[in-house]
Design an enzyme around this catalytic site. Structure first.
Site, short mmCIF file in Angstrom:
data_model
loop_
_atom_site.label_atom_id
_atom_site.label_comp_id
_atom_site.label_asym_id
_atom_site.label_seq_id
_atom_site.Cartn_x
_atom_site.Cartn_y
_atom_site.Cartn_z
N GLY A 426 -9.18 38.21 7.69
CA GLY A 426 -9.03 39.23 6.66
C GLY A 426 -8.80 38.72 5.26
O GLY A 426 -9.59 38.98 4.35
N SER A 427 -7.72 37.95 5.06
CA SER A 427 -7.44 37.57 3.68
C SER A 427 -8.17 36.29 3.31
O SER A 427 -8.41 35.42 4.15
CB SER A 427 -5.93 37.40 3.48
OG SER A 427 -5.43 36.46 4.39
N ARG A 509 13.95 30.75 1.07
CA ARG A 509 13.00 31.86 1.09
C ARG A 509 13.69 33.19 1.40
O ARG A 509 14.47 33.28 2.34
CB ARG A 509 11.93 31.62 2.17
CG ARG A 509 10.71 30.91 1.65
CD ARG A 509 9.88 31.82 0.77
NE ARG A 509 9.10 32.77 1.55
CZ ARG A 509 7.87 32.54 1.97
NH1 ARG A 509 7.26 31.41 1.68
NH2 ARG A 509 7.24 33.45 2.65
N TRP A 555 8.77 45.00 10.19
CA TRP A 555 9.04 44.30 8.93
C TRP A 555 9.64 45.19 7.85
O TRP A 555 9.60 44.88 6.67
CB TRP A 555 7.76 43.58 8.45
CG TRP A 555 7.51 42.30 9.21
CD1 TRP A 555 8.40 41.63 10.00
CD2 TRP A 555 6.30 41.53 9.28
NE1 TRP A 555 7.82 40.51 10.54
CE2 TRP A 555 6.53 40.43 10.11
CE3 TRP A 555 5.03 41.68 8.70
CZ2 TRP A 555 5.56 39.46 10.40
CZ3 TRP A 555 4.05 40.72 8.98
CH2 TRP A 555 4.32 39.63 9.82
N CYS A 637 -0.75 36.86 15.53
CA CYS A 637 -0.75 35.45 15.19
C CYS A 637 0.35 34.68 15.91
O CYS A 637 1.34 34.31 15.32
CB CYS A 637 -0.67 35.20 13.70
SG CYS A 637 0.13 36.44 12.76
N HIS A 688 -2.84 26.74 9.08
CA HIS A 688 -1.58 26.34 8.45
C HIS A 688 -1.66 24.97 7.82
O HIS A 688 -0.73 24.52 7.17
CB HIS A 688 -0.45 26.39 9.48
CG HIS A 688 -0.22 27.77 10.00
ND1 HIS A 688 -0.78 28.23 11.16
CD2 HIS A 688 0.46 28.82 9.47
CE1 HIS A 688 -0.44 29.50 11.34
NE2 HIS A 688 0.31 29.88 10.33
C1 MET Z 1 -0.08 37.39 9.50
S1 MET Z 1 -1.54 38.11 10.12
C2 MET Z 1 -2.45 38.38 8.70
C3 MET Z 1 -3.55 39.34 8.86
C4 MET Z 1 -4.17 39.76 7.58
N1 MET Z 1 -5.33 40.55 7.81
C5 MET Z 1 -4.54 38.51 6.80
O1 MET Z 1 -5.62 38.02 6.99
O2 MET Z 1 -3.77 38.01 6.02
ZN LIG Z 2 -2.17 36.05 11.82
#
Ligand code: MET
Ligand SMILES: [Zn+2]
Length: 746
Positions: A426-427, A509, A555, A637, A688
């Site tokens: 996604g991002s 953080r 969250w 994730c 990561h």
């Molecule tokens: C922590 S999962 C993140 C999913 C979100 N769609 C992204 O790509 O950032």
């Molecule tokens: Zn993720």
């Protein structure tokens, strides 16, 4: 007289002073002595805030993490760090350095705080290095604090550790306990009759059940040390199965969480008939709502009937570390809402109010205020929305129409993606420029046209790049989002945002969770404009991107005046409407991310079924309006699916992408063994790390996956979103990913 206590206090500072000085020090813009100066000032200030509390925590303060302080204090230092000392050692353990990788970090029970995981082996030799602890005590004495001293207990310390050689960590218990005994002796020699709060929250979890056998041997030793009083403290859940052993150990006191430990009350008679002093955690240390003091009074009166008031303390359910500092900086919150809230500082007032009322002090004005505030919340029209409630009550459609098998046929016909379709999570990279632009727009420094154009340019570049490298299912890149929950919270009615409601997540953080305070509804579409714009730029399939209801709840700080089920239903319906709008606007694939699904798992096994059922229900409802031909993806994730694979299956998504790159194919076997039918996208590279994976290595990875799962059901994608990576890393990595997939297809 009943007395008051606080389990622990937030340390980061009301203006996050600790964060800023640490980060200055790490970038060599400040000396370590300046860090210590700030730390001392904060401690003094925090002690002062707590001056009306009868027992204030000492040693809840630390520079990075309290488990880490214990690692250093007992010299549980892995060999690779042995040449380091003092602050260099401390921060290298926490954060690594140019040549050493840091210790692992993981979630502290079911909170969003993360602790440093002790790394042990059968060769670990504990030895006491009490300097920090002794300094804390002396500092508090100098500042005339009414103190108790906090330590993490040895059983919890070991339970939360990992061994790197498969040895049994509890083989180390005797040695560790011997060092604790020395430490306790030292503390008692500095302050006679000192109260030591030894925290053993592992006993609030099901994992603790096998460890109860250690309580008596360990705590009998502790109770025989002269001149101190041991308070055995648990929180976050009940720990009813330890009471008998705690009593028999002969220690002085016990701390119980009466907010989250539903069954704690059951043990009241046992405690009453012993000599234990009871620390009743009645003020919620994990949520932000003003307590209903009348109810608390009623509850404690029940305790008082059984327990002599000289043996009764009232205070927080757990450390206040998990709530924001103070309401005093919240000038932008709705006044009504603000009046229903209570952060750490305000909770201190609740504790003393409760104590005073119990002791017959006249504070009827304050009690009145509390009653009025809670009353107004119950009836407020900013909280209770008729239309939302009607919709929830009259719901008839809870899930999609056809089964997965029926849907997937229709979808494959409609979408015509190749085998091993490629996509991303996604991002795309969040550049500094992008962040600045979003901030400027929020502050009103640029107008909506400039902002929109900027975001559209980003989307355009993102789509162009994905077309160039020939990905199959594209995304818009999420440039308009700062955070995957905050973005939706801001678009939905029922959420509020604080200016300064920071909560420590780890080290320096902090996060600022949204406040879900009212009935939730969606005043307007949230993502349709961006997604349809992205789709208009390409003939390929554009995937819509949403955050799921379970993650939004996990969250956020969630209202406590309504059942979680109803709140989740409301959020799910808002997502369902968004899906409907997206599909009506021509979007054919929509991903509903449930990144925090696993995080919400309860600490006690007996509560897991309820959590799973309500999570499945919420997710299914959130996708219930999707046409059979609309393909629903979800993303999670993490990589431990052993226990939850059936639950994941029951969520009934068409495709799930998961993190696998770091855990290999063991994970996928679980999908195979469970007979998981839907399509799966195991991440084929670890996002990561800045490393760019080669074509060959990804081909190998795909081949390995194909040994476990059939190619007809496999998607190829990275582990997670790419927002923390740089374009220089993302571009070649994804190019290689597509190339590797093409090789694997033939
Ligand atoms: C922590 S999962 C993140 C999913 C979100 N769609 C992204 O790509 O950032
Ligand atoms: Zn993720």
């Amino acid at each position: 007289m009943i007395k008051s206590f606080v389990t622990g206090f937030p340390r980061i500072g009301e203006k996050r002073e600790l964060k800023f000085i640490l980060e200055k020090f790490w970038t060599k813009k400040a000396e370590f002595s300046e860090v210590l100066e700030v730390a001392n000032e904060l401690k003094k200030r925090h002690y002062n805030y707590q001056k009306d509390i009868d027992l204030v925590s000492v040693n809840d303060f630390c520079l990075y993490d309290i488990m880490l302080d214990h690692i250093v204090a007992f010299n549980a230092i892995p060999k690779r760090f042995c040449h380091l000392k003092d602050e260099e050692l401390y921060f290298a353990l926490a954060r690594g350095n140019s040549s050493l990788h840091a210790l692992e970090m993981t979630k502290w029970f079911n909170t969003n705080y993360h602790y440093i995981v002790p790394e042990l082996s059968k060769d670990t030799k504990f030895s006491l290095n009490s300097k920090k602890f002794i300094d804390e005590l002396n500092f508090a004495i100098e500042n005339r604090v009414n103190l108790k001293f906090n330590l993490i207990g040895p059983i919890t310390f070991l339970a939360l550790s990992k061994t790197i050689d498969d040895s049994d960590k509890f083989d180390l218990l005797d040695d560790l306990v011997a060092e604790y005994e020395k430490l306790l002796g030292e503390l008692a020699s500095i302050k006679k009759d000192i109260i030591i709060q030894i925290e053993e929250p592992i006993f609030s979890t099901s994992k603790g059940e096998n460890l109860v056998k250690f309580i008596k041997p360990v705590y009998t030793k502790f109770s025989s040390i002269k001149d101190l009083k041991i308070l055995f403290s648990t929180y976050f859940e009940h720990s009813t199965n330890v009471i008998k052993d705690v009593i028999e150990s002969g220690i002085w006191g016990i701390g119980q969480d009466y907010v989250y430990g539903k069954f704690c009350e059951k043990c009241l008679d046992l405690i009453a008939n012993s000599n234990l002093t009871l620390f009743a955690g009645v003020i919620d240390g994990r949520n932000i709502w003003k307590s209903d003091i009348s109810k608390k009074l009623e509850f404690i009166s029940k305790l008082k009937e059984k327990i002599n008031q000289n043996r009764l303390y009232v205070g927080t359910s757990c450390s206040l570390l998990h709530v924001p500092f103070s309401l005093k900086y919240e000038d932008n919150l709705d006044e009504n809402l603000k009046n229903w809230l209570s952060f750490a500082i305000e909770k201190l007032d609740e504790i003393t109010l409760l104590r005073d009322l119990l002791n017959g002090v006249d504070r009827s004005d304050d009690l009145d205020k509390n009653i009025k505030a809670n009353q107004s919340r119950k009836t407020s029209t900013i909280v209770h929305k008729k239309s939302v409630r009607n919709r929830v009550e009259n719901l008839t459609k809870f899930q999609r129409d056809l089964s997965f098998e029926e849907r997937i046929k229709i979808q494959r016909d409609e979408l015509k993606y190749p085998i091993l379709p490629t996509t991303t999570i996604g991002s795309f990279p969040q550049t500094t420029e992008l962040r600045q632009m979003r901030n400027a727009y929020k502050k009103g420094l640029i107008d909506s046209e400039v902002y929109t154009n900027h975001i559209k340019d980003y989307i355009k570049d993102c789509v162009k790049f994905q077309e160039e490298i020939d990905l199959d299912v594209l995304v818009h890149g999420e440039p308009e989002r700062n955070d995957m929950v905050e973005y939706f919270g801001e678009m939905l009615d029922g959420f509020a945002f604080t200016s300064n409601g920071w909560v420590q997540s780890y080290g320096s953080r902090c996060v600022k969770p949204p406040l879900l305070y009212a009935d939730v509804s969606r005043p307007a579409a949230m993502t349709v404009e961006w997604i349809t714009y992205a789709q208009s730029l390409t003939q390929k399939i554009m995937k819509g991107m949403l955050t799921g209801p379970v993650t939004i709840l996990n969250w956020s700080f969630v209202r406590d005046d309504e059942s979680k089920d109803i709140v989740a239903t409301q959020v799910a319906l808002a997502i369902a409407d968004e899906i409907n709008d997206l599909q009506n606007a021509g979007i054919k694939i929509i991903q509903v991310d449930e990144a925090a699904f696993k995080e919400g798992y309860p600490l006690r096994d007996e509560n897991i079924k309820d959590y799973e059922n309500s999570s499945i229900k919420a997710f299914k409802l959130s996708t219930s309006l999707a046409f059979p031909k609309t393909q629903i993806h979800t993303h999670m994730c993490y990589s431990e699916f052993n226990d939850i694979i059936k639950t994941i299956e029951a969520m009934d998504a068409d495709v799930i992408s998961i993190e696998t790159a770091r855990s290999g194919n063991e994970l996928l076997k679980i999908f195979k063994e469970a007979g998981y039918k839907a399509e799966v996208g195991p991440g084929i590279y670890d996002i990561h790390s800045p490393r760019i994976p080669s074509v060959e290595e990804m081909v190998k990875q795909i081949e390995a996956i194909l040994e476990v799962l059939p190619k007809e059901r496999l998607w190829i994608n990275p582990d997670c979103g790419l927002k923390t990576r740089k374009w220089e890393e993302v571009k070649p990595s994804l190019k290689n990913l597509v190339e590797a997939t093409k090789i694997s297809r033939v």
